[in-house]
Design a protein around this motif. Structure first.
Motif, PDB file in Angstrom:
ATOM      1  N   GLY A  42      35.378 -50.608  -8.203  1.00 52.52           N
ATOM      2  CA  GLY A  42      34.451 -49.793  -8.977  1.00 52.52           C
ATOM      3  C   GLY A  42      34.966 -48.400  -9.287  1.00 52.52           C
ATOM      4  N   PRO A  43      34.392 -47.759 -10.311  1.00 53.11           N
ATOM      5  CA  PRO A  43      34.877 -46.461 -10.777  1.00 53.11           C
ATOM      6  C   PRO A  43      34.687 -45.329  -9.771  1.00 53.11           C
ATOM      7  CG  PRO A  43      32.854 -47.077 -11.922  1.00 53.11           C
ATOM      8  CD  PRO A  43      33.293 -48.275 -11.151  1.00 53.11           C
ATOM      9  N   GLU A  44      33.667 -45.405  -8.922  1.00 57.85           N
ATOM     10  CA  GLU A  44      33.431 -44.308  -7.979  1.00 57.85           C
ATOM     11  C   GLU A  44      34.548 -44.217  -6.945  1.00 57.85           C
ATOM     12  OE1 GLU A  44      29.785 -42.420  -5.321  1.00 57.85           O
ATOM     13  OE2 GLU A  44      29.573 -44.397  -6.240  1.00 57.85           O
ATOM     14  N   VAL A  45      34.970 -45.352  -6.434  1.00 58.85           N
ATOM     15  CA  VAL A  45      36.086 -45.375  -5.481  1.00 58.85           C
ATOM     16  C   VAL A  45      37.362 -44.878  -6.161  1.00 58.85           C
ATOM     17  CG1 VAL A  45      37.544 -46.852  -4.044  1.00 58.85           C
ATOM     18  CG2 VAL A  45      35.079 -47.249  -4.147  1.00 58.85           C
ATOM     19  N   ALA A  46      37.597 -45.336  -7.375  1.00 54.38           N
ATOM     20  CA  ALA A  46      38.803 -44.936  -8.108  1.00 54.38           C
ATOM     21  C   ALA A  46      38.793 -43.443  -8.422  1.00 54.38           C
ATOM     22  CB  ALA A  46      38.932 -45.744  -9.394  1.00 54.38           C
ATOM     23  N   LEU A  47      37.627 -42.902  -8.799  1.00 55.40           N
ATOM     24  CA  LEU A  47      37.544 -41.483  -9.152  1.00 55.40           C
ATOM     25  C   LEU A  47      37.917 -40.604  -7.966  1.00 55.40           C
ATOM     26  CD1 LEU A  47      36.841 -39.371 -11.291  1.00 55.40           C
ATOM     27  CD2 LEU A  47      34.469 -39.472 -10.491  1.00 55.40           C
ATOM     28  N   ALA A  48      37.517 -40.990  -6.767  1.00 59.85           N
ATOM     29  CA  ALA A  48      37.885 -40.216  -5.578  1.00 59.85           C
ATOM     30  C   ALA A  48      39.410 -40.186  -5.405  1.00 59.85           C
ATOM     31  CB  ALA A  48      37.214 -40.796  -4.345  1.00 59.85           C
ATOM     32  N   LEU A  49      40.055 -41.302  -5.693  1.00 53.42           N
ATOM     33  CA  LEU A  49      41.517 -41.356  -5.598  1.00 53.42           C
ATOM     34  C   LEU A  49      42.164 -40.490  -6.674  1.00 53.42           C
ATOM     35  CD1 LEU A  49      41.966 -45.212  -5.042  1.00 53.42           C
ATOM     36  CD2 LEU A  49      42.126 -43.414  -3.308  1.00 53.42           C
ATOM     37  N   VAL A  50      41.639 -40.569  -7.887  1.00 51.58           N
ATOM     38  CA  VAL A  50      42.199 -39.813  -9.009  1.00 51.58           C
ATOM     39  C   VAL A  50      42.042 -38.315  -8.795  1.00 51.58           C
ATOM     40  CG1 VAL A  50      41.932 -39.314 -11.470  1.00 51.58           C
ATOM     41  CG2 VAL A  50      41.925 -41.683 -10.663  1.00 51.58           C
ATOM     42  N   ASP A  51      40.863 -37.892  -8.338  1.00 51.70           N
ATOM     43  CA  ASP A  51      40.604 -36.462  -8.164  1.00 51.70           C
ATOM     44  C   ASP A  51      41.515 -35.825  -7.122  1.00 51.70           C
ATOM     45  OD1 ASP A  51      38.688 -36.282 -10.105  1.00 51.70           O
ATOM     46  OD2 ASP A  51      36.978 -36.468  -8.746  1.00 51.70           O
ATOM     47  N   ALA A  52      42.079 -36.613  -6.233  1.00 56.35           N
ATOM     48  CA  ALA A  52      42.958 -36.074  -5.188  1.00 56.35           C
ATOM     49  C   ALA A  52      44.389 -35.860  -5.676  1.00 56.35           C
ATOM     50  CB  ALA A  52      42.960 -37.022  -3.991  1.00 56.35           C
ATOM     51  N   LEU A  53      44.687 -36.278  -6.900  1.00 55.39           N
ATOM     52  CA  LEU A  53      46.064 -36.206  -7.396  1.00 55.39           C
ATOM     53  C   LEU A  53      46.347 -34.866  -8.078  1.00 55.39           C
ATOM     54  CD1 LEU A  53      46.320 -39.791  -8.926  1.00 55.39           C
ATOM     55  CD2 LEU A  53      47.155 -39.010  -6.702  1.00 55.39           C
ATOM     56  N   PRO A  54      47.528 -34.289  -7.869  1.00 60.48           N
ATOM     57  CA  PRO A  54      47.897 -32.995  -8.467  1.00 60.48           C
ATOM     58  C   PRO A  54      48.446 -33.152  -9.881  1.00 60.48           C
ATOM     59  CG  PRO A  54      49.656 -33.720  -7.031  1.00 60.48           C
ATOM     60  CD  PRO A  54      48.590 -34.787  -6.958  1.00 60.48           C
ATOM     61  N   LEU A  55      47.605 -33.580 -10.813  1.00 57.73           N
ATOM     62  CA  LEU A  55      48.078 -33.897 -12.161  1.00 57.73           C
ATOM     63  C   LEU A  55      47.274 -33.187 -13.245  1.00 57.73           C
ATOM     64  CD1 LEU A  55      48.711 -37.744 -11.739  1.00 57.73           C
ATOM     65  CD2 LEU A  55      50.444 -35.959 -11.999  1.00 57.73           C
ATOM     66  N   ASP A  56      46.836 -31.982 -12.973  1.00 59.94           N
ATOM     67  CA  ASP A  56      45.972 -31.284 -13.926  1.00 59.94           C
ATOM     68  C   ASP A  56      46.653 -31.033 -15.269  1.00 59.94           C
ATOM     69  OD1 ASP A  56      43.392 -29.798 -14.402  1.00 59.94           O
ATOM     70  OD2 ASP A  56      44.840 -28.177 -14.766  1.00 59.94           O
ATOM     71  N   ALA A  57      47.980 -30.972 -15.301  1.00 58.93           N
ATOM     72  CA  ALA A  57      48.695 -30.717 -16.554  1.00 58.93           C
ATOM     73  C   ALA A  57      49.048 -32.000 -17.303  1.00 58.93           C
ATOM     74  CB  ALA A  57      49.964 -29.911 -16.287  1.00 58.93           C
ATOM     75  N   TYR A  58      48.619 -33.136 -16.795  1.00 59.47           N
ATOM     76  CA  TYR A  58      48.989 -34.433 -17.359  1.00 59.47           C
ATOM     77  C   TYR A  58      47.800 -35.002 -18.121  1.00 59.47           C
ATOM     78  CZ  TYR A  58      50.934 -39.227 -17.373  1.00 59.47           C
ATOM     79  OH  TYR A  58      51.434 -40.453 -17.743  1.00 59.47           O
ATOM     80  N   HIS A  59      47.975 -35.225 -19.405  1.00 57.38           N
ATOM     81  CA  HIS A  59      46.845 -35.639 -20.242  1.00 57.38           C
ATOM     82  C   HIS A  59      46.264 -36.987 -19.803  1.00 57.38           C
ATOM     83  CE1 HIS A  59      49.941 -38.104 -22.194  1.00 57.38           C
ATOM     84  NE2 HIS A  59      48.956 -38.813 -22.702  1.00 57.38           N
ATOM     85  N   ALA A  60      47.122 -37.904 -19.338  1.00 58.09           N
ATOM     86  CA  ALA A  60      46.622 -39.224 -18.937  1.00 58.09           C
ATOM     87  C   ALA A  60      45.716 -39.144 -17.712  1.00 58.09           C
ATOM     88  CB  ALA A  60      47.800 -40.161 -18.663  1.00 58.09           C
ATOM     89  N   TRP A  61      45.930 -38.159 -16.860  1.00 58.73           N
ATOM     90  CA  TRP A  61      45.054 -37.970 -15.703  1.00 58.73           C
ATOM     91  C   TRP A  61      43.643 -37.619 -16.165  1.00 58.73           C
ATOM     92  CZ3 TRP A  61      42.745 -33.425 -13.482  1.00 58.73           C
ATOM     93  CH2 TRP A  61      42.222 -33.606 -12.195  1.00 58.73           C
ATOM     94  N   HIS A  62      43.552 -36.712 -17.131  1.00 55.34           N
ATOM     95  CA  HIS A  62      42.243 -36.323 -17.658  1.00 55.34           C
ATOM     96  C   HIS A  62      41.604 -37.482 -18.422  1.00 55.34           C
ATOM     97  CE1 HIS A  62      42.507 -32.078 -16.544  1.00 55.34           C
ATOM     98  NE2 HIS A  62      43.777 -32.148 -16.876  1.00 55.34           N
ATOM     99  N   ALA A  63      42.412 -38.242 -19.158  1.00 55.09           N
ATOM    100  CA  ALA A  63      41.866 -39.388 -19.896  1.00 55.09           C
ATOM    101  C   ALA A  63      41.334 -40.446 -18.931  1.00 55.09           C
ATOM    102  CB  ALA A  63      42.947 -39.984 -20.791  1.00 55.09           C
TER     103      ALA A  63
END
Length: 401
Positions: free
Chosen positions: A336-357
Motif C-alpha cells: 500500500g501507498p502509506e507504507v511506501a510513502l514512509a520509505l520514500v520520505d526517508a530518502l535524501p532525494l529532494d533535488a531529484y524530480h522523480a522522487w517528488h513525482a
C-alpha cells in the motif's frame, strides 16, 4: 544539416583525442573541435560534405588549435607544440578494440582517474553530453560537475597520463567505467534532460551498438551481458512511450501490443544466460527487473513481489537512494501507498524530480490532494523534459480544486 550533425557526432571524439595527443591540452582540443564545426556549418551546406569529413575536421581543428596556442603564448614550448602539425609518427594499431568510438571510451576511462571523473569526462568528450546533462545524471549541481571535469583534465595534464590505445590487459580494469558511460548515454536518450526532443533514439541506438561490440570482446563478463539485456528490454518499449500529443506514457499505461517483442525475447534470453552463471551484478539485476515487467502482458499481471525481491538484492550490492526509491514503488503495490510513502520520505532525494513525482503519486492515492499538488509542482520545477512535464501537469490537474 542532418548529415553535418551526424558526421560531427561520429567524428568529434576522434578529433578531440587526436588534438589532445598532439598538443597535450584538452581545453584547446575541445575548443578547436568546436570552432571546426562552426566553419563546417558555414561551408558544407554550400560546398557539400567532403569525401573525408573526419580528416577535414581534424585538419581544420588543428589549424584552429595552432592559432589559439600562438595567440595565448609566445613561449618556445607552446610554439613547439603548435608546429607539430606534420607528425610523421605512424598511427597506433587499433589493438583489440576496433570500433573507434568504443576504443576512445576505453582510452579515456583511465584507472588513474577517480571512477566518477572517468565517466564524467568521457561523457563530455565522447558521449556528446553537455555539463548540465551529465550533472543531472549524477544528481549533482552543474557547477560541481563542471569542477569535477576540470579537475580530471588537470590531473591528466599534470600526471602526463597518455591517451593510448588500450591493450587486452587494460580492458578488465576499465570495463566498469565504460559500462557506466554506455548506460548514462542510453539513459539520456531514453529520457532526455535537455533539448527539444524528449527521446533521443540516436543515443539509445549508439549505446546498444557499443554494448553489442563490447559483449563480443568480453563474452564472459556477465555485467556486459546484463547491460545489453537491460538496454534492449527498456528500448523495446520506446514506441509506446509517447502519446500523439507528445505526452509521456508511463509503463502502467502503455499499449503493450506496441512493444518490440523481438527485442524483449532477446533481452529475456540474455537475462536467463546471466542468471544461469550465478554471478549477479547491478546491470544483471536491473535487467531481471525489466524482464519481469516485460513478461507481463497486462500491468495487472506484474509480479511485484519478485520485483521487490530483486530490488532488495540490488540494494545489497548497490546501496543507493535511487534503488531504494524504485523498491518503494514496488512496495506500494504490495503493502500500500502509506507504507511506501514512509520509505520514500526517508530518502535524501529532494533535488531529484522523480522522487517528488513518486511522492505525488503516493499522496494522490492516499487522498492527500493538496500535498500531492505541491509535490507535482516541485517535480515540474525540476524536470526539463517536455513530455514528462506534460504527463505531470495532467496528473496534477486531475486532482481538481
Amino acid at each position: 544539416m542532418e548529415s553535418l550533425e551526424r558526421v560531427y557526432r561520429e567524428e568529434f571524439g576522434r578529433v578531440v583525442a587526436s588534438l589532445t595527443r598532439r598538443f597535450g591540452d584538452l581545453d584547446v582540443a575541445e575548443d578547436a573541435a568546436g570552432e571546426a564545426l562552426l566553419v563546417a556549418l558555414g561551408r558544407w551546406p554550400v560546398d557539400g560534405v567532403p569525401a573525408n569529413p573526419g580528416g577535414w575536421l581534424t585538419t581544420t581543428a588543428t589549424r584552429k588549435a595552432i592559432d589559439r596556442l600562438r595567440r595565448e603564448s609566445h613561449r618556445d614550448a607552446k610554439h613547439q607544440a603548435a608546429h607539430m602539425l606534420h607528425d610523421d609518427t605512424p598511427h597506433e594499431a587499433t589493438g583489440v578494440v576496433e570500433d573507434d568510438r568504443l576504443r576512445l571510451i576505453f582510452t579515456c576511462c583511465h584507472p588513474a582517474l577517480a571512477p566518477e571523473a572517468r565517466v564524467a569526462l568521457t561523457l563530455r568528450l565522447l558521449g556528446g553530453l553537455t555539463v548540465p546533462e551529465i550533472a543531472a545524471a549524477f544528481l549533482v549541481p552543474e557547477t560541481t560537475m563542471g569542477q569535477r571535469i576540470t579537475r580530471a583534465k588537470r590531473k591528466i595534464a599534470a600526471a602526463h597520463i597518455p591517451y593510448r590505445v588500450p591493450c587486452a590487459a587494460d580492458l578488465p580494469a576499465r570495463v566498469d567505467a565504460v559500462l557506466a558511460v554506455l548506460y548514462l548515454v542510453f539513459n539520456e536518450g531514453y529520457l532526455s534532460t535537455s533539448g527539444d526532443a524528449p527521446l533521443r533514439e540516436d543515443l539509445t541506438a549508439e549505446a546498444i551498438r557499443l554494448a553489442r561490440i563490447l559483449r563480443g570482446l568480453l563474452p564472459d563478463a556477465t555485467e556486459v551481458t546484463g547491460l545489453l539485456a537491460l538496454m534492449l528490454l527498456i528500448d523495446a518499449r520506446r514506441t509506446a512511450r509517447l502519446a500523439p500529443g507528445g505526452e509521456l506514457i508511463t509503463l502502467a499505461e502503455q499499449d503493450r501490443s506496441r512493444w518490440d517483442r523481438a527485442a524483449i525475447d532477446e533481452g529475456h534470453a540474455l537475462v536467463r544466460e546471466c542468471l544461469a552463471l550465478g554471478r549477479p551484478g547491478r546491470y544483471q539485476l536491473l535487467a531481471a527487473i525489466n524482464a519481469v515487467h516485460t513478461d507481463a502482458r497486462d500491468v495487472r499481471d506484474t509480479d511485484w513481489s519478485q520485483i521487490a525481491a530483486l530490488y532488495t538484492q540490488l540494494a545489497g550490492i548497490d546501496p543507493n537512494p535511487i534503488v531504494a526509491l524504485n523498491r518503494a514503488v514496488a512496495i506500494a503495490e504490495l503493502d500500500g501507498p502509506e507504507v511506501a510513502l514512509a520509505l520514500v520520505d526517508a530518502l535524501p532525494l529532494d533535488a531529484y524530480h522523480a522522487w517528488h513525482a513518486t511522492r505525488a503519486d503516493l499522496l494522490r492515492r492516499l487522498g492527500r490532494s493538496e500535498e500531492a499538488r505541491a509535490a507535482y509542482d516541485r517535480a515540474l520545477g525540476l524536470s526539463d523534459n517536455a513530455a514528462e512535464a506534460a504527463y505531470l501537469s495532467r496528473r496534477r490537474d486531475q486532482l481538481g480544486g
